[in-house]
Enzyme design. Sequence first.
Site, PDB file in Angstrom:
ATOM      1  N   ASP A 248      10.807  -0.598  17.924  1.00 10.43           N
ATOM      2  CA  ASP A 248      11.716  -0.001  16.946  1.00 10.43           C
ATOM      3  C   ASP A 248      11.277  -0.435  15.548  1.00 10.43           C
ATOM      4  O   ASP A 248      11.421  -1.601  15.175  1.00 10.43           O
ATOM      5  CB  ASP A 248      13.150  -0.464  17.246  1.00 10.43           C
ATOM      6  CG  ASP A 248      14.193   0.233  16.391  1.00 10.43           C
ATOM      7  OD1 ASP A 248      13.841   0.791  15.336  1.00 10.43           O
ATOM      8  OD2 ASP A 248      15.381   0.211  16.776  1.00 10.43           O
ATOM      9  N   HIS A 249      10.792   0.526  14.768  1.00 11.68           N
ATOM     10  CA  HIS A 249      10.243   0.191  13.448  1.00 11.68           C
ATOM     11  C   HIS A 249      11.322  -0.180  12.437  1.00 11.68           C
ATOM     12  O   HIS A 249      11.018  -0.673  11.346  1.00 11.68           O
ATOM     13  CB  HIS A 249       9.424   1.376  12.921  1.00 11.68           C
ATOM     14  CG  HIS A 249       8.330   0.978  11.982  1.00 11.68           C
ATOM     15  ND1 HIS A 249       7.934  -0.332  11.787  1.00 11.68           N
ATOM     16  CD2 HIS A 249       7.535   1.710  11.160  1.00 11.68           C
ATOM     17  CE1 HIS A 249       6.961  -0.383  10.910  1.00 11.68           C
ATOM     18  NE2 HIS A 249       6.701   0.836  10.497  1.00 11.68           N
ATOM     19  N   ARG A 250      12.597   0.039  12.783  1.00 12.39           N
ATOM     20  CA  ARG A 250      13.675  -0.414  11.911  1.00 12.39           C
ATOM     21  C   ARG A 250      13.802  -1.929  11.956  1.00 12.39           C
ATOM     22  O   ARG A 250      14.265  -2.562  10.996  1.00 12.39           O
ATOM     23  CB  ARG A 250      15.008   0.221  12.319  1.00 12.39           C
ATOM     24  CG  ARG A 250      15.057   1.741  12.200  1.00 12.39           C
ATOM     25  CD  ARG A 250      16.332   2.274  12.804  1.00 12.39           C
ATOM     26  NE  ARG A 250      16.452   1.921  14.216  1.00 12.39           N
ATOM     27  CZ  ARG A 250      17.529   2.196  14.965  1.00 12.39           C
ATOM     28  NH1 ARG A 250      18.573   2.824  14.432  1.00 12.39           N
ATOM     29  NH2 ARG A 250      17.558   1.852  16.233  1.00 12.39           N
TER      30      ARG A 250
END
Length: 427
Positions: free
Chosen positions: A397-399
């Site tokens: 998850d790049h968040r």
Amino acid sequence: MDVRVPRLAEGVESATVANILVSEGGKIEKDQVILELETEKAVGPIPSPASGRVTKIHVKEGDEVAIGQVLISLAEEGAREQAPKEKRDQLGKAETGVPAPQEPARAAEEAFEGEYRYESRSGFPPPASPSVRKIAQDLAIDLTRVKGSERGGRITLEDLKAYIQHLQQLAYAPKAAAEKAEKAVAKGVDFSKWGSIQKERLSSLRRKVGQRMYDSWSTIPHITQLDEADITELMSLRKKYGPPFEKKGAHLTLMPFALKAVVAALKKYPIFNSSLDEAAGEIVYKEYFHIGIAVDTEAGLIVPVLRDVDKKGMLDLAVELNELVEKTRQRKISLEELQGGTFTISNQGGIGGGHFTPIINKPEAAILGLGRGALRPMVKKGKVESRLMLPLCLSYDHRLIDGAAAVRFMNELVQALESFSEKALKG
């Protein structure tokens, strides 16, 4: 009394009727199983809350039902008999706040006479399928304002469409909004216009897997980090300790090694063992290591959870893993055994897969894909040798996770696999 779909588990809003075990007019006892619901890839029993006689079965096998929807009506022992059907239909709206079954167009028309509001005595939301809830959520529609036309007040796609059209008429909605609403409830393409076709009903499991994958892919910005690990020595250890493990009832595969290596990396980089609480704006770090294992079954992909991997030795992991996989393939897995995972591993090596981009098992932060090991010429200590290389695919998850952290995690994982300690197999 009406027996309704109970709250099943956190995040589970609907289920499919797998088996109906009672018949209308039949007598049942308290706690007797009346039907079985398939939820989140598990099949669970629904017991009767009281003894009595079944006066009405509101569903059939294969129906998708939502929390709060009526399953059966029951005349309790000692209670007066229910009124005839005609009278119940007339009294249905006054007594329960839910109209008797009728044509969708008529129900939708009646819903707009005045300010309709769904009222639940049990606190459950209006019954509706996940797809209807998704459309309503996307269009910011309050489902308690929509009157359902099916049994138990269940809201159909036609009910929602009629309500959308009504709102457009009232508010003189712009053309763009009208097109968006129409597209959301559009019917499928008639492919038979171009040639012969065959149809197969989408299974309950495939619908659920598809919905979860869509939700994950559409709400999580996925990035996949690819690498390889030299598992030549590791597979030598597997060959050496395989027979002793077999004597103790355990089949030693690559997965127990991968589980231990993953936990070592998760401990060093805990962000990969976390979840994002979007509502609270918080990162939730889990201090336990429950690893989901993607299992390929005849019904579709199912992900049971192996708990407390960090606290178990290789022998215990091998035994529990074998039992969990077999239980899953026989569809005897419980709903509880499918929940609580902190990280997932998907191994395609057994069926010949190489590098791929696995989809994160929401609400987890990452997933590891394993491909098929292949012999490659590699330079080791200045000499070219044939080494067994394992494809590794880490989606995250790049968040929550940046690329640099993913590289460090992958390096740690590769190191753990390439220098796996023989002591772990002797314990």
